[in-house]
Design an enzyme around this catalytic site. Structure first.
Site, PDB file in Angstrom:
ATOM      1  N   GLU B  74      -9.608   5.947 -18.209  1.00 34.38           N
ATOM      2  CA  GLU B  74      -9.659   4.480 -17.639  1.00 34.38           C
ATOM      3  C   GLU B  74     -10.627   4.014 -16.491  1.00 34.38           C
ATOM      4  OE1 GLU B  74      -6.148   2.696 -17.903  1.00 34.38           O
ATOM      5  OE2 GLU B  74      -6.947   0.668 -16.397  1.00 34.38           O
ATOM      6  N   ASP B 142       0.318   8.192  -2.537  1.00 32.91           N
ATOM      7  CA  ASP B 142       0.167   7.014  -1.834  1.00 32.91           C
ATOM      8  C   ASP B 142       1.371   7.035  -0.608  1.00 32.91           C
ATOM      9  OD1 ASP B 142      -0.762   4.918  -1.427  1.00 32.91           O
ATOM     10  OD2 ASP B 142      -0.258   3.036  -2.697  1.00 32.91           O
ATOM     11  N   ASP B 144       2.115   5.168   2.403  1.00 30.72           N
ATOM     12  CA  ASP B 144       1.772   3.328   3.160  1.00 30.72           C
ATOM     13  C   ASP B 144       2.676   2.868   4.338  1.00 30.72           C
ATOM     14  OD1 ASP B 144       0.330   0.882   1.773  1.00 30.72           O
ATOM     15  OD2 ASP B 144       1.950   0.641   4.005  1.00 30.72           O
ATOM     16  N   CYS B 155       2.787  -1.788  15.813  1.00 27.46           N
ATOM     17  CA  CYS B 155       3.131  -2.576  14.921  1.00 27.46           C
ATOM     18  C   CYS B 155       3.465  -2.516  14.295  1.00 27.46           C
ATOM     19  CB  CYS B 155       0.975  -2.317  14.742  1.00 27.46           C
ATOM     20  SG  CYS B 155       0.800  -0.998  14.563  1.00 27.46           S
TER      21      CYS B 155
END
Lengths: 469, 455
Positions: B74, B142, B144, B155
């Protein structure tokens, strides 16, 4: 499973194992009433396990409980037929619980737990026999290699508290197993892993065996389901099918996927109801949403499905979420990004499944991260925050200590039950197993209080009279 | 000679040899622009490499190759205006290429390999239950930067800078080492996510065939950080650390904490910040002792030394001194370091086979930066602010002049380093293993069928 007798000779006359693996259905004659009675006895065991799990019992408590349940329910007056009863009842329930995904999941998890604790109670040699039957051809780690990894194995043994009483790695036998076969030991960092192999101590072998058992049973259930739908249901229409269908419906608790017929939650009263009848996990999400006008995905799911189960209609749900979220992200982004998933939860988009509100077990096991507010507060709040939250809910300082004590012992649902009882001033014998159950019971009590505020006086009198007697 | 025009490029990329309009060409404005993206997909995107990778050797001539393999994968496209096209599938490299060029997706995600062609899943659905399900999927991670917002002061949210990027470097080092040494994986691709994080693709056959439960187990193995918004103490370590955590601490966490994060994030500089650290100390008298020293530190401070480091040394020293000596305090130094450094992975992404993940070499629509691979062996050198952007690449293309005649459009641009690394360090060794595996499994099957014939 054949209920019709066949005359095939059993190949194993002597060594019937104390713990069968239920590889194939027994070829023997079963009386129809045994068929049902055995199944009900086993269901009592499984149901007992299910209740204990949802109350967060520790492994040592579970071991006693399972062994007690088994002794109480699975005896047979003819001791030679004990194994037979075990096997028959398992296969009957397999038929009962093969028919939907949810039933299969429940059965699989309860049978696996049952198997785990029965296995743990076996002698070491009996355990080796079962390992052999499961084709677990593990070689024990040879001494030259053992010397190389000894320090690491010691480190692991000391790092996992629940590793068992004997921590002398020198005396323990270790097996080298592909890590894929021991997922729970990997997940808990309970084994040393090197180059794809986990070093599993003899007393941890239960994990490997249970994984194997689970996967065998899981595959078997799918097959049974196919057989059931393709032939058995038809063939047994007048005989077994009614028994099977009655057996499954009677024992699984409600899943709260459909709101109570007459309960409906309106947007007007939602704040009032939240303050009076939401369990802490939902109250917290609700308040955070009102405060921040935002919740991360996990929180939106947990609260959204709960509200659905509590009777909030789709249109009201859309209005409710929009009122909050759009203040942060704007109405346009709400319509684009969030409305879909709300309709999705109500089964109006995508797969069109009507999603089920989360149970306590699911919420307790969830893993909230930074910025998340979902999960079970009794588990994830710090001591200080939890005390503050409970105080705000109106839990008195005496009960507060009891709640905190339950939390320390990781009985989160009991802690929630105590909170419920304290706030509502009434007992909750069934315990809290589901946020929607909490909600429903709370509403019931509050409404009764409004209606029968006079008659409660009478009840108090009778109780006092009883106590005096 | 061909020249590319940056803006207003039509379908055929406005190649116009006759009248090169030089002045405006080298002046591609920064930012993201769908027209730039068209040029990027037209000239630079490494289709052949992505196809080779996703085929895992099944595009070869060996009789053991499964030619349906790539077609059962996919792909998912996100077009302009957030239109999602899920369950896209392609039978060949050229089909993939022409579809991407035509649709010009803002984002390309890669999903699992299914039992059947995902584009035809509805046709199969009628045939019976469970025919359409994922069978293979890389083990993915993942990470992040937003998940670290409570411990970075430079930040927040979507921004990253060189002061907080070391957090990603740590994550790569810790997880890469464990995937290789503990779990025995070899074919691991790390990629910049384009804005504020990194992605990891573990591509060994063994990894691709993991069940959801096994994926979950690996993700849990990596999870140390358990706090959420309602708990100050985010990391709680047991009495003795698992060897994996010991190694991570000794080889990565401690050094990065003391040399990079402590001074870079100024973790102990102000009262507000050091309170956050003191809250993690279980022993109240120890915490207030430190608080006292730090509050009136200003007068006596040695100007040359970084105040964060000075204070940290005090904390470490005091925790070992006789006055507060206790087992719990030694552990609490480690807990502080873990809290401020240890990788925080998005568990849900790794746990399920059917989770989508953005393909490498995509361009991030907000930053315009390309999701380039990161070399885990030299990940300290990676600078997220120096990653090629869509506009920088187009400028290079325009400057390149005659060089643009190469077979690969990316030759000569700053993307070539990334693609070469992808080829030589990841793709080649991967395909070599795939070939061996295909041969081995073919031979076993052959052997088995021979055995059964002889009966």
């Amino acid at each position: 499973m054949e209920v019709v007798p066949t005359h095939r000779k059993a190949a194993v006359p002597d060594a019937t194992p104390a713990l069968p693996l239920y590889r194939s259905a027994p070829q023997l004659e079963v009386r129809l009433e045994d068929f049902e009675l055995f199944a009900i006895d086993r269901l009592r065991v499984l149901k007992g396990i299910s209740d204990a799990l949802s109350r967060g019992k520790r492994p040592d408590e579970m071991e006693n409980l399972v062994s007690g349940l088994w002794k109480a329910n699975m005896r047979h007056q003819d001791s030679s037929r004990v194994v037979e009863k075990d096997v028959i009842s398992h296969f009957v329930l397999r038929l009962v619980y093969c028919r939907t995904e949810d039933l299969r999941k429940w059965f699989l998890s309860m049978e696996t737990t049952l198997f785990r604790y029965r296995f743990r109670l076996l002698s070491a040699s009996a355990q080796r026999v079962i390992m052999g039957e499961l084709d677990l051809p593990y070689n024990s780690v040879i001494s030259a290699e053992f010397e190389n990894v000894k320090d690491k194995l010691n480190q692991v043994a000391r790092s996992s508290v629940s590793a068992g009483p004997s921590l002398h790695t020198a005396e323990t036998l270790f097996f080298k197993v592909p890590f894929e076969e021991v997922p729970e030991l990997v997940a808990g960092r309970k084994v040393f892993i090197h180059k794809g192999f986990a070093y599993v101590a003899m007393h941890q072998v239960v994990s490997v065996v249970v994984t194997q058992f689970r996967s065998l049973l899981s595959k078997a259930l799918v097959l049974t389901n196919r057989k059931w739908t393709s032939s058995i249901r038809e063939q047994e229409q007048d005989r077994l099918t009614p028994i099977v269908e009655a057996l499954s419906s009677s024992y699984i608790g409600p899943d709260y996927s459909q709101p109570e017929q007459f309960s409906e939650m309106s947007l007007r009263e939602i704040d009032k109801v939240a303050a009076s009848s939401f369990p802490l996990c939902m109250r917290h999400l609700f308040e955070k949403l009102r405060e921040d006008h935002h919740l991360k995905h996990g929180g939106r799911m947990q609260l959204g499905l709960f509200l659905k189960g509590a009777g909030l209609k789709l249109d009201d749900a859309l209005a409710f979420w929009k009122a909050e979220l759009s203040r942060k992200v704007g109405a346009e982004r709400f319509d684009k990004e969030y409305a879909y998933s709300i309709r999705h939860n109500y089964g109006k988009e995508g797969k069109r499944t009507d999603y089920t509100p989360y149970s306590c077990q699911k919420i307790i096991l969830s893993t909230p991260g930074v910025g998340d507010h979902h999960g079970c507060p009794y588990r994830y709040f710090s001591d200080e925050n939890l005390r503050a939250a409970l105080g705000k809910m109106g839990v008195g300082s005496q009960i507060m200590e009891d709640v905190m004590d339950k939390v320390r012992n990781r009985h989160y649902q009991l802690a929630c039950t105590l909170t419920f009882e304290s706030i509502h001033g009434s007992s909750c014998d069934a315990g809290i197993n589901h946020p929607n159950q909490y909600f429903k019971d709370s509403q019931k009590i509050l409404q009764a209080k409004v209606i029968h505020s006079c008659s409660t006086q009478g009840i108090k009198c009778t109780i006092q009279a009883d106590q005096r007697a | 000679m061909t020249r590319l025009e940056g803006e207003g490029g039509g379908d055929d990329m406005a190649i116009d040899g006759a009248e090169p309009a030089k002045p405006q060409l080298c002046n591609v404005p920064e930012g993201f622009d769908p027209n730039y993206l068209k040029l990027y997909y037209g000239k630079l995107f490494p289709y052949a490499e992505i196809f080779k990778w996703m085929s895992y050797g099944n595009d070869g001539k060996h009789p053991g190759c499964d030619h349906t393999y790539f077609g059962r994968r996919e792909f998912s496209f996100t077009l302009e205006n957030d239109i999602y096209l899920r369950f896209q599938s392609f039978s060949s490299s050229s089909e993939l290429e022409s579809s991407i060029k035509e649709k010009c997706p803002f984002k390309i995600d890669i999903g699992p390999v299914y039992t059947v062609d995902p584009a035809k899943r509805h046709a199969y659905a009628k045939a019976g239950d469970n025919v359409f399900s994922p069978v293979e999927r890389e083990l993915i991670f993942d990470i992040d930067m937003t998940d670290y917002d409570d411990i970075r002061y430079c930040c927040s949210g979507a921004d990253v800078c060189l002061d907080c990027w070391p957090l990603m470097t740590i994550a790569i080092k810790v997880i890469d080492t464990s995937l290789r040494d503990d779990f025995g994986f070899n074919h691991i691709l790390w990629a910049f996510s384009g804005r504020r994080g990194v992605h990891c693709w573990v591509c060994d056959l063994r990894a691709r065939r993991l069940t959801n439960e096994q994926r979950g187990a690996i993700a849990e193995y990596f999870r140390v950080y358990k706090g959420n918004e309602n708990n100050h103490k985010k990391v709680s370590l047991g009495q003795v650390l698992h060897p994996f955590l010991v190694r991570s601490y000794n080889e990565v966490l401690e050094t990065f904490f003391e040399e990079r994060l402590l001074p870079g994030q100024k973790l102990l500089e102000t009262e507000e910040r050091f309170e956050n650290v003191l809250q993690m100390i279980p022993d109240e008298s120890f915490a207030s002792d430190l608080r006292g020293r730090w509050q009136d530190h200003r007068r006596s401070s040695n100007v040359k030394e970084d105040i964060n480091i000075v204070r940290w040394q005090q904390l470490k020293h005091l925790s070992k001194s006789g006055k507060h000596k206790a087992q719990g305090l030694r552990r609490c130094v480690e807990e502080i370091v873990f809290s401020f450094t240890y990788p925080r992975i998005d568990m849900e992404v790794s746990k399920h086979m059917n989770h989508l993940l953005k393909a490498p070499f995509c361009v991030h629509p907000k930053t315009g930066r390309v999701c380039v691979p990161i070399d885990p062996d030299h990940c300290e050198e990676f600078d997220p602010t120096a990653v090629p952007t869509l506009s920088s690449l187009l400028r290079e293309l325009n400057m390149g002049g005659p060089v643009a005649d190469h077979e690969n459009g990316w030759e000569g641009t700053s993307l070539s380093k990334s693609i070469r690394f992808f080829r030589s360090s990841f793709l080649q060794p991967l395909l070599k293993s795939c070939k061996e595996e295909i041969e081995a499994s073919y031979n076993t099957e052959l052997q088995q069928s021979k055995n059964s014939l002889s009966w």
